[in-house]
Design a protein around this motif. Structure first.
Motif: not given
Length: 180
Positions: A88-93, A98-103, A110-120
């Motif tokens: 509500t008050d924080t841009d967590k990226f 952290l780097t947002p990546v368009q799925g 998606l989060i680039k720094e993570c080991l895995a990502n699943m679009e759901c």
């Protein structure tokens, strides 16, 4: 055996891994930390437990999509920090670098720094128990990432880190679906 208080029973089964769930509410991206996850069978159907107490829940309910991102042990402080503040008050990226990546399928990043990502896609919400049932529609793994150990929350502020892998694939071959 020593009796355990029922209020602590969940710490015996707290699953894992801890995941980061991203959403997009139509205006901005957000991330929430979730430790209550479940795999449903050998299909790409998963469940998380969350509710109105999480800022992302409204976007999850409205847009019926998200990304489950699986962080590793080197991200522990970011994972905990994300869970300790509100979108509500924080841009967590930005705050957690952290780097947002368009799925390819959903609007949540998606989060680039993570080991895995699943679009759901959300396929059901069990209101009585705050269970959100998700079907993965795309999945990605960063095979070049050196750190691959994931985190498992005990539920009392402590975490367990994956250790060595023990292979029993031959013994279990009759129960493992083809291609797994």
């Amino acid at each position: 055996m020593r009796q355990l208080k029922l209020s602590k029973a969940f710490t015996l089964m707290e699953s894992g891994p801890v995941v980061l769930v991203t959403t997009h509410d139509g205006k901005k991206d957000n991330i929430m930390t979730i430790s209550w996850t479940m795999v449903n069978d050998f299909t790409p159907v998963f469940a998380i437990t969350t509710g109105a107490w999480n800022h992302s829940f409204a976007a999850l309910r409205k847009n019926r999509e998200c990304v489950i991102a699986i962080p590793t042990v080197d991200m522990l402080d970011k994972v905990v920090g994300i869970g300790m503040c509100s979108g509500t008050d924080t841009d967590k990226f930005a705050r957690f670098k952290l780097t947002p990546v368009q799925g390819k399928v959903v609007r949540a990043p998606l989060i680039k720094e993570c080991l895995a990502n699943m679009e759901c896609k959300v396929i059901d919400i069990v209101k009585k128990h705050n269970i959100v049932v998700l079907e993965a529609v795309a999945a990605y793994v960063d095979t070049a990432r050196k750190e691959k150990r994931t985190l498992h929350a005990v539920g009392n502020g402590t975490f367990i880190v994956d250790g060595r892998k023990i292979d029993r694939r031959k013994m279990m071959a009759a129960k493992i679906p083809s291609g797994a």
